[in-house]
Design a protein around this motif. Structure first.
Motif, short mmCIF file in Angstrom:
data_model
loop_
_atom_site.label_atom_id
_atom_site.label_comp_id
_atom_site.label_asym_id
_atom_site.label_seq_id
_atom_site.Cartn_x
_atom_site.Cartn_y
_atom_site.Cartn_z
N ARG A 1 -6.19 -1.68 0.22
CA ARG A 1 -6.58 -1.26 1.43
C ARG A 1 -7.89 -2.05 1.88
NH1 ARG A 1 -4.70 3.54 -0.47
NH2 ARG A 1 -3.38 4.79 1.00
N GLN A 2 -8.58 -2.53 0.71
CA GLN A 2 -9.53 -3.37 1.07
C GLN A 2 -9.40 -4.80 1.85
OE1 GLN A 2 -13.02 -2.23 1.12
NE2 GLN A 2 -12.07 -0.37 0.51
N GLU A 3 -7.96 -5.20 1.33
CA GLU A 3 -7.53 -6.49 2.05
C GLU A 3 -7.06 -6.24 3.47
OE1 GLU A 3 -4.86 -8.58 -0.44
OE2 GLU A 3 -5.58 -7.56 -2.18
N ILE B 1 0.90 -1.19 0.01
CA ILE B 1 -0.24 -0.19 -0.20
C ILE B 1 0.94 1.26 0.00
CG2 ILE B 1 -1.59 1.27 1.24
CD1 ILE B 1 -2.72 -1.29 2.25
N ARG C 1 -4.36 4.02 -8.66
CA ARG C 1 -5.24 4.35 -7.44
C ARG C 1 -6.21 3.34 -7.21
NH1 ARG C 1 -7.32 10.47 -9.03
NH2 ARG C 1 -5.72 11.70 -7.77
N SER C 2 -6.72 2.49 -8.31
CA SER C 2 -7.41 1.31 -7.99
C SER C 2 -6.83 0.28 -7.32
CB SER C 2 -8.10 0.97 -9.39
OG SER C 2 -7.06 0.36 -10.27
N GLN C 3 -5.44 -0.09 -7.72
CA GLN C 3 -4.66 -1.18 -6.99
C GLN C 3 -4.64 -0.55 -5.63
OE1 GLN C 3 -1.19 -1.72 -9.15
NE2 GLN C 3 -2.01 -2.51 -11.03
N ALA C 4 -4.25 0.67 -5.35
CA ALA C 4 -4.16 1.08 -3.95
C ALA C 4 -5.21 0.75 -3.18
CB ALA C 4 -3.47 2.74 -3.91
N GLU C 5 -6.47 1.14 -3.67
CA GLU C 5 -7.69 0.98 -2.91
C GLU C 5 -8.19 -0.44 -2.77
OE1 GLU C 5 -11.08 1.86 -0.98
OE2 GLU C 5 -9.52 3.40 -1.45
N ALA C 6 -7.78 -1.40 -3.88
CA ALA C 6 -8.07 -2.86 -3.67
C ALA C 6 -7.21 -3.40 -2.58
CB ALA C 6 -7.92 -3.55 -4.92
N ASP D 1 0.98 4.11 -2.73
CA ASP D 1 0.64 5.41 -2.43
C ASP D 1 1.71 6.35 -3.07
OD1 ASP D 1 -1.74 4.87 -1.24
OD2 ASP D 1 -0.85 5.06 0.70
N VAL E 1 0.84 6.45 -6.89
CA VAL E 1 -0.18 7.41 -6.87
C VAL E 1 0.31 8.94 -7.19
CG1 VAL E 1 -2.33 8.30 -6.16
CG2 VAL E 1 -1.88 5.70 -6.15
#
Length: 487
Positions: free
Chosen positions: A236-238, A187, A229-234, A191, A194
């Motif tokens: 974070r969901q983990e 992450i 951004r989508s990879q970072a958000e995914a 970031d 990003v």
């Protein structure tokens, strides 16, 4: 903190019992003073990192760290040793085996009875009164001691099962910890990417406004930013799931796990051959298999003495009202082993002995395979991570820096700068992934090698009066003379 509960006390006693398991025939005494210090596994640490918390096993569980605080792997391991129900169950299994060991050596109870015969006889209406009449079975052939010898090996195996569960829990906690740590590092890397992609997009917008690049070039930059951004958000969901998994393997699903802290770039160094030999000599599974051979041998001896008949002795006082006499009676009886000489059970016990001998080889092969698989993943991931850190990533970052400078000087198109940036991003993410896999494989190796303090060295030995001392762990079994040799 000096709180102790009964479960943890039994657990500590189980560790002490593990050191007494070995080679004596018959029911061995369970004396914790005979425990020998454990020989440290052959391992080196590239960059020693001493854990912040070196609380001893006899202390209570480590307090749960607030979510805002960083946690270390040794803190969570100590917490798991006090809370994980797998260890508590293993301590009760030892209690059950010790109870069977006691029961196997108990002598049969005597029987108290009374007989009143010939009541109403003409010569004496009172008949013949035989009271009290005591019957006692006399056990022959050392059956009780041989039964206890079998049960004592079951106690040994239960104690080794506790040791096996202990390091299985430790290895699982370490693996889950570095799974979380690698995710957090991923992450962080995303970031940073990003941020780089955002700066590139802003620069691209400026270039578009100045008509130095086409709209298509800016769209590619925006797509790259959206992808990071989508990879970072995914990722974070983990993160919540990874923390909950770590809390679950610790043994407290409601534990608030904060950010992971500890070494990540410098891994411990393992040698495959030394690791395999250490595991085959010390691991509780192979030691339990060898104790299983001793148990089967004791079971054969117990089955072979079963045909020796027990003797039943009877004694009593006899009051005869017919002739008004006071007499005493005594008798002996024993079964004759004519047809049933325990042939079937003896044959079964000998077959179980053969199976137990073969089981030693099976367990050794399984452990050698587990070491090889873990070391293969560890060595490959470690080599890849080292190459990324020392060669690939520095060159990729240099390429990106030079391409930016060349773009500012009007020598490159901006898309070549973006291509260099993409290479840096992929190299950083791949480096984090390789390090995470290497740490998880190293965690499995540390559990197989029974490493108590990991990844750093053990704390210094305290001087007199410096507080509680850790219980020593068992040494490898010495060579045996019954045909079952440690490999």
């Amino acid at each position: 903190m000096r709180t102790r509960n009964s479960t943890f006390g039994r657990f500590s006693a189980g560790l002490a019992l593990a050191g007494t398991i070995g080679c004596a025939a018959g029911p061995p005494p369970y004396d914790p003073s005979t425990v020998r210090p454990y020989a440290a596994p052959t391992r080196q640490v590239a960059s020693p990192v001493v854990p912040a918390n070196h609380q001893e096993l006899e202390d209570g569980p480590v307090p749960a760290a607030p979510a805002a605080e960083k946690v270390r792997v040794d803190d969570l391991v100590q917490l798991a040793l006090g809370r994980n129900p797998r260890l508590a169950k293993a301590t009760f299994d030892i209690d059950a085996a010790q109870g069977k060991h006691v029961q196997a050596g108990l002598y049969p109870n005597p029987t108290l009875g009374a007989n009143w015969d010939e009541i109403g006889d003409r010569t004496g209406p009172g008949g013949i009164l035989n009271v009290p009449r005591v019957t006692q079975e006399i056990v022959t052939g050392r059956k009780l001691s041989l039964s206890q010898a079998v049960a004592s090996k079951e106690v040994d195996q239960a104690t080794l099962a506790l040791l096996r569960e202990r390091y299985a829990v430790i290895g699982t906690v370490r693996g889950a910890f570095y799974d979380l740590y690698a995710l957090e590092r991923r992450i962080t890397a995303l970031d940073e990417l990003v941020g780089l992609a955002g700066e590139a997009t802003k620069t691209g917008q400026t270039l578009l406004d100045n008509k130095q690049i086409a709209r298509l070039d800016l769209v590619q930059l925006e797509v790259e930013l959206a992808r990071f951004r989508s990879q970072a958000e995914a990722a974070r969901q983990e993160l919540p799931g990874a923390r909950k998994r770590l809390a679950a393997v610790v043994g407290d699903p409601r534990l608030a796990v904060g950010a992971a802290a500890g070494p990540f770039d410098d891994l411990p160094v393992y040698d495959l051959d030394q690791a395999r030999e250490t595991v085959l000599a010390t691991h509780p599974e192979v030691r339990s298999a060898r104790v299983g051979v001793e148990r089967a041998q004791a079971a054969v001896r117990r089955a072979e003495v079963e045909p020796i008949p027990n003797v039943t002795a009877t004694a009593g006082y006899v009051k005869q009202y017919e002739n008004r006499s006071n007499d005493f009676s005594f008798g002996l009886s024993a079964p004759i082993p004519t047809w049933n000489r325990n042939q079937g059970n003896i044959r079964s016990a000998r077959a179980e002995l053969g199976a137990a001998i073969q089981d030693v080889g099976r367990v050794e092969n399984d452990l050698a395979e587990r070491v090889a698989v873990a070391h293969r993943t560890y060595a490959a991931s470690l080599k890849l991570a080292q190459q990324y850190r020392t060669d690939i990533l520095p060159k990729a970052e240099e390429t990106y820096r030079l391409s930016r400078e060349a773009f500012k000087g009007g020598q490159f198109e901006y898309l070549r700068v973006i291509q260099a940036q993409r290479v840096v991003a992929e190299a950083r993410l791949e480096s984090v992934r390789a390090l995470g896999e290497a740490w998880q494989a190293a965690a499995e190796l540390s559990a197989l090698l029974l490493e108590e303090w990991w990844p750093g060295p053990p704390p210094p030995v305290p001087g007199p009066g410096a507080g509680p001392v850790r219980l020593p762990l068992p040494q490898p079994d010495p060579p045996r003379k019954d045909g079952v040799q440690p490999r």
